[in-house]
Design an enzyme around this catalytic site. Structure first.
Site, PDB file in Angstrom:
ATOM      1  N   ASP A  99     -16.060  -2.892   4.883  1.00  0.00           N
ATOM      2  CA  ASP A  99     -15.029  -1.913   4.553  1.00  0.00           C
ATOM      3  C   ASP A  99     -14.889  -1.774   3.038  1.00  0.00           C
ATOM      4  O   ASP A  99     -15.744  -2.239   2.277  1.00  0.00           O
ATOM      5  CB  ASP A  99     -13.700  -2.293   5.208  1.00  0.00           C
ATOM      6  CG  ASP A  99     -13.085  -3.541   4.597  1.00  0.00           C
ATOM      7  OD1 ASP A  99     -13.849  -4.372   4.068  1.00  0.00           O
ATOM      8  OD2 ASP A  99     -11.852  -3.712   4.650  1.00  0.00           O
TER       9      ASP A  99
ATOM     10  N   SER B 181      -7.841  -1.929   1.086  1.00  0.00           N
ATOM     11  CA  SER B 181      -8.753  -2.383   2.130  1.00  0.00           C
ATOM     12  C   SER B 181      -9.538  -1.231   2.750  1.00  0.00           C
ATOM     13  O   SER B 181     -10.305  -0.564   2.081  1.00  0.00           O
ATOM     14  CB  SER B 181      -7.973  -3.169   3.194  1.00  0.00           C
ATOM     15  OG  SER B 181      -8.832  -3.760   4.126  1.00  0.00           O
ATOM     16  N   HIS B 182      -9.331  -0.981   4.035  1.00  0.00           N
ATOM     17  CA  HIS B 182     -10.088   0.009   4.784  1.00  0.00           C
ATOM     18  C   HIS B 182      -9.468   1.407   4.714  1.00  0.00           C
ATOM     19  O   HIS B 182      -9.978   2.332   5.343  1.00  0.00           O
ATOM     20  CB  HIS B 182     -10.179  -0.417   6.245  1.00  0.00           C
ATOM     21  CG  HIS B 182      -8.835  -0.662   6.871  1.00  0.00           C
ATOM     22  ND1 HIS B 182      -8.017  -1.693   6.477  1.00  0.00           N
ATOM     23  CD2 HIS B 182      -8.160  -0.005   7.840  1.00  0.00           C
ATOM     24  CE1 HIS B 182      -6.892  -1.659   7.185  1.00  0.00           C
ATOM     25  NE2 HIS B 182      -6.958  -0.637   8.019  1.00  0.00           N
TER      26      HIS B 182
ATOM     27  N   GLU C 158      -9.932 -11.395  13.671  1.00  0.00           N
ATOM     28  CA  GLU C 158      -8.997 -10.389  14.157  1.00  0.00           C
ATOM     29  C   GLU C 158      -9.770  -9.247  14.802  1.00  0.00           C
ATOM     30  O   GLU C 158     -10.911  -8.965  14.417  1.00  0.00           O
ATOM     31  CB  GLU C 158      -8.159  -9.827  13.008  1.00  0.00           C
ATOM     32  CG  GLU C 158      -7.313 -10.844  12.296  1.00  0.00           C
ATOM     33  CD  GLU C 158      -6.553 -10.248  11.121  1.00  0.00           C
ATOM     34  OE1 GLU C 158      -5.458 -10.747  10.827  1.00  0.00           O
ATOM     35  OE2 GLU C 158      -7.057  -9.283  10.505  1.00  0.00           O
TER      36      GLU C 158
ATOM     37  N   ASP D   6     -13.025  -3.160   0.683  1.00  0.00           N
ATOM     38  CA  ASP D   6     -13.004  -4.339  -0.186  1.00  0.00           C
ATOM     39  C   ASP D   6     -13.910  -5.456   0.316  1.00  0.00           C
ATOM     40  O   ASP D   6     -13.843  -6.582  -0.180  1.00  0.00           O
ATOM     41  CB  ASP D   6     -11.578  -4.848  -0.379  1.00  0.00           C
ATOM     42  CG  ASP D   6     -10.945  -5.366   0.908  1.00  0.00           C
ATOM     43  OD1 ASP D   6     -11.288  -4.876   1.989  1.00  0.00           O
ATOM     44  OD2 ASP D   6     -10.089  -6.272   0.830  1.00  0.00           O
TER      45      ASP D   6
ATOM     46  N   ARG E 134       0.841  -1.190   0.000  1.00  0.00           N
ATOM     47  CA  ARG E 134       0.000   0.000   0.000  1.00  0.00           C
ATOM     48  C   ARG E 134       0.877   1.241   0.000  1.00  0.00           C
ATOM     49  O   ARG E 134       1.808   1.359   0.785  1.00  0.00           O
ATOM     50  CB  ARG E 134      -0.935   0.011   1.217  1.00  0.00           C
ATOM     51  CG  ARG E 134      -1.896  -1.157   1.221  1.00  0.00           C
ATOM     52  CD  ARG E 134      -2.766  -1.188   2.454  1.00  0.00           C
ATOM     53  NE  ARG E 134      -3.524  -2.434   2.513  1.00  0.00           N
ATOM     54  CZ  ARG E 134      -4.263  -2.816   3.545  1.00  0.00           C
ATOM     55  NH1 ARG E 134      -4.338  -2.042   4.616  1.00  0.00           N
ATOM     56  NH2 ARG E 134      -4.913  -3.960   3.517  1.00  0.00           N
TER      57      ARG E 134
ATOM     58  N   ASP F 270     -14.175  -7.199   3.128  1.00  0.00           N
ATOM     59  CA  ASP F 270     -13.773  -8.344   3.938  1.00  0.00           C
ATOM     60  C   ASP F 270     -13.909  -8.108   5.441  1.00  0.00           C
ATOM     61  O   ASP F 270     -13.893  -9.062   6.224  1.00  0.00           O
ATOM     62  CB  ASP F 270     -12.341  -8.791   3.594  1.00  0.00           C
ATOM     63  CG  ASP F 270     -11.281  -7.739   3.872  1.00  0.00           C
ATOM     64  OD1 ASP F 270     -11.643  -6.587   4.193  1.00  0.00           O
ATOM     65  OD2 ASP F 270     -10.081  -8.073   3.762  1.00  0.00           O
ATOM     66  N   ARG F 271     -14.073  -6.858   5.863  1.00  0.00           N
ATOM     67  CA  ARG F 271     -14.223  -6.578   7.290  1.00  0.00           C
ATOM     68  C   ARG F 271     -15.685  -6.325   7.627  1.00  0.00           C
ATOM     69  O   ARG F 271     -16.505  -6.078   6.749  1.00  0.00           O
ATOM     70  CB  ARG F 271     -13.365  -5.369   7.697  1.00  0.00           C
ATOM     71  CG  ARG F 271     -11.891  -5.593   7.447  1.00  0.00           C
ATOM     72  CD  ARG F 271     -11.053  -4.408   7.888  1.00  0.00           C
ATOM     73  NE  ARG F 271      -9.660  -4.628   7.515  1.00  0.00           N
ATOM     74  CZ  ARG F 271      -8.619  -4.382   8.293  1.00  0.00           C
ATOM     75  NH1 ARG F 271      -8.802  -3.883   9.504  1.00  0.00           N
ATOM     76  NH2 ARG F 271      -7.393  -4.610   7.868  1.00  0.00           N
TER      77      ARG F 271
ATOM     78  N   SER G 100      -9.369  -6.286  14.282  1.00  0.00           N
ATOM     79  CA  SER G 100      -9.527  -5.223  13.300  1.00  0.00           C
ATOM     80  C   SER G 100     -10.724  -5.479  12.386  1.00  0.00           C
ATOM     81  O   SER G 100     -10.672  -5.243  11.186  1.00  0.00           O
ATOM     82  CB  SER G 100      -8.252  -5.064  12.476  1.00  0.00           C
ATOM     83  OG  SER G 100      -7.842  -6.299  11.929  1.00  0.00           O
TER      84      SER G 100
ATOM     85  N   LYS H 268     -10.898 -13.209   5.221  1.00  0.00           N
ATOM     86  CA  LYS H 268     -11.982 -12.768   6.079  1.00  0.00           C
ATOM     87  C   LYS H 268     -13.149 -12.345   5.200  1.00  0.00           C
ATOM     88  O   LYS H 268     -12.956 -12.000   4.031  1.00  0.00           O
ATOM     89  CB  LYS H 268     -11.545 -11.635   7.006  1.00  0.00           C
ATOM     90  CG  LYS H 268     -10.765 -10.507   6.381  1.00  0.00           C
ATOM     91  CD  LYS H 268     -10.265  -9.562   7.462  1.00  0.00           C
ATOM     92  CE  LYS H 268      -9.307  -8.523   6.897  1.00  0.00           C
ATOM     93  NZ  LYS H 268      -7.951  -9.072   6.705  1.00  0.00           N
TER      94      LYS H 268
END
Length: 619
Positions: free
Chosen positions: A341, A161-162, A437, A343, A63, A345-346, A439, A450
């Site tokens: 989030d 991601s986030h 996790e 993408d 990133r 996954d969260r 997070s 996830k």
């Protein structure tokens, strides 16, 4: 005081173009009736370049600020390094089929076109891309594992991601291997080493691919390499249907006293939530917030936490710290609230007037596995795991139920080995498997990532099971009832995380070195007592030996263990994060166990204030 500064310095070398010797150069982009497209003459090139510093992936890919990726041949250098390592990992044979997908953030489409050309230049035969270019990370993992019988050998995922998106914000690329799992440290370190040796990259000179062409359309970039537009949803939804009882959930969703509110945060998960929650389960479209992906996430921060999902938090009857807001009319609050989030996954999970911490959510799902068909049809979970910074709530449930559990470093790739222990290494079979996790990541072995939407359906299934004998004229058992009953049974692990972002790297390392020398290598017992009644017991630095492949990971966080006045344990964890794009991020995690039910209704920040004060006085 830690001085927070942001500085990125990057120098890119000019590239020269030479014809790639021995290439059979002929192809094109002419639309055919059957959906195949052939293009005009395409030149395969070998482009001279120079190594670029700083391409070491973190816990979930590389990133950087988007302007770094846009400079010169940054994307091409990274992808060439990646595909070289992927080829080496494949016994020296070039991969035949690779998925390329992204979360839709700024620069997504432009980067994809560069990636297509490099993959084709290296001889990848089949490049699959979702229509529109957008696909959630869990959907990519599912597609690698399932589409066309698991034909894809890997996936290149364009996501940070986030992290925020847009000009001046973040962009990232990660790689998922042949079982759908994030690339392990051996792969990412080889990629980094290769990036420091790179002198050229291969590409084809072709027209842009139309990402919005019909599903099934094929663009022939060379006589042997093509890009095919794929359905982003099909394999993933089939996967979810194998985990949950969609017919039963559809019936539960019809209850007049049940409602759900989902915040897609303008990320890749929004369209998938619409497909599943609205089109499959029949919930009204008013159940969705911010479900349309935007390149800058609506100028928001697509991190599903109490701060950035504030609209959802308010609608769920919560204050900014996650405590209940009694001034909100409970009859107006949905029964279940959730967010994804960038993408997809969260996840964030909330009920009427209660925020469920990710650590508690994981423990409660394990305790209620009978509500989830994925576990039931295989006799229950055979293993569970959490990241080290996550609270020990999972450990208590797993111990009570006799389920093997593991504590790993942060990063989903560490769960991947455990889930694939039998499949990949012919060792112990820990599936069905549950992991998560702090997070805001939760998942199981249905894929190797996830999965935010999986967590939402898990909680919906738990609510459905809890209310299976509740009549239409009786009040529903709510998320809050399930959570408070869990605390009464197992005790509550109060938990908070504080992030210090964009810290100067030298200052961050200086702090970590001070804690290490004073309390890990030094004598923690020499720490003077104070009137808080909170006693420092010891300090340890977390390291991990993978029980599956024996690999070792060191320096994964500094843990200070305390005992509070009641005698219950507490701890504070300091860790440098690997998911930022600039500077360093220091995360401080606070956890305190409380067995007294009369104290369980306190807010976590208030309960942990004394612990926070104590640790900040000594560091």
């Amino acid at each position: 005081m830690i001085v927070m500064r942001y500085l990125v310095a990057l120098s890119l070398c000019a590239c020269t173009v030479t014809a790639f010797a021995g290439a059979n150069n002929a192809s094109g982009l002419t639309r055919l009736v059957d959906g195949t497209q052939l293009s005009e003459t395409t030149l395969t090139q070998e482009v001279s370049t120079s190594p670029i510093e700083g391409m070491r992936p973190g816990t979930s890919g590389l990133r950087k600020k988007v302007e770094v990726w846009q400079e010169g041949s940054y994307v091409e250098n990274f992808i060439q390094s990646l595909i070289d390592v992927a080829k080496e990992s494949n016994g020296g044979e070039m991969l035949e089929t690779v998925i390329v997908a992204g979360d839709g953030r700024y620069f997504n489409a432009e980067a994809m076109q560069k990636i297509f050309r490099v993959l084709a230049g290296n001889g990848v035969q089949n490049i699959w891309v979702p229509k529109g270019g957008i696909m959630s990370t869990p959907a990519v993992s599912a597609a690698i594992r399932q589409c066309e019988g698991g034909k894809a050998q890997g996936g290149i995922v364009l996501t940070a991601s986030h992290n925020p998106g847009g000009p001046g914000e973040d962009f990232g690329i990660k790689y998922n291997e042949g079982l759908g799992q994030p690339a392990g440290e051996e792969f990412t370190e080889a990629l980094y080493k290769r990036s420091l040796e790179l002198t050229s990259f291969k590409k084809v000179d072709s027209a842009d691919v139309d990402l919005f062409a019909d599903v099934g359309t094929t663009f022939q970039l060379t006589p042997t390499s093509s890009v095919t537009i794929m359905d982003p949803f099909a394999c993933y939804i089939d996967n979810l249907k194998s985990c949950f009882d969609f017919d039963a959930l559809r019936s539960f969703a019809k209850r007049s006293d049940f409602s759900l509110l989902f915040d897609g945060m303008h990320g890749a998960g929004g369209p998938f939530a619409k497909k599943v929650l609205v089109e499959e389960l029949g919930l009204p479209e008013t159940s969705l917030l911010r479900a349309n992906p935007l390149p800058d996430f609506g100028k928001g921060h697509p991190d599903p936490n109490l701060t950035y999902a504030s609209d959802l938090v308010k609608k769920m009857g919560l204050n900014a710290d996650g405590s209940g807001n009694d001034s909100v009319d409970a009859s107006t609050i949905p029964n279940l609230g959730a967010a994804n989030d960038g993408d997809g996954d969260r996840n964030l999970v909330a009920g009427k007037g209660i925020f469920v911490t990710p650590s508690d959510s994981l423990a409660i799902i394990l305790d209620n596995w009978e509500a989830i068909p994925h576990f039931v049809k295989r006799g229950g979970p055979k293993g569970a795991a959490r990241s080290m910074p996550s609270s020990a709530a999972l450990d208590v449930v797993a111990t009570a139920k006799g389920i093997p559990f593991f504590v790993t470093p942060t990063g989903w790739k560490f769960f991947g080995n455990l889930m694939s222990s039998k499949e990949l290494f012919d060792k112990n079979d820990y599936t069905p498997f549950l992991c998560g996790e702090e997070s805001f990541g939760t998942g199981s072995d249905h894929i190797r990532e996830k999965d935010g939407l999986w967590a939402v359906l898990a909680w919906m299934s738990i609510l459905m099971k809890a209310n299976e004998n509740i009549g239409a004229d009786e009040p529903l058992i709510e998320v809050k009832d399930i959570v408070t009953n869990h605390w009464a049974k197992y005790g509550r692990h109060f938990y908070c995380r504080y992030d210090y972002e964009a810290v100067e790297s030298d200052a961050a390392n200086e702090l970590m070195d001070f804690i290490r020398s004073s309390f890990i290598d030094g004598d923690a017992s020499s720490c003077e007592a104070d009137d808080s009644g909170i006693e420092l017991i010891d300090g340890v630095e977390f390291s991990y030996t993978d029980p599956v492949d024996g690999s070792q990971t060191f320096k994964q966080g500094l843990i200070l263990n305390f005992k509070v006045a009641s005698g219950d344990p507490a701890r504070v964890v300091f860790r440098l994060s690997g998911t930022g794009s600039a500077g360093a991020t220091i995360r401080m995690y606070l956890e305190q166990f409380e067995k007294d039910p009369s104290k369980h209704d306190q807010s976590a920040p208030a309960m942990l204030q004394s612990l926070a004060d104590r640790v900040l006085r000594i560091v």
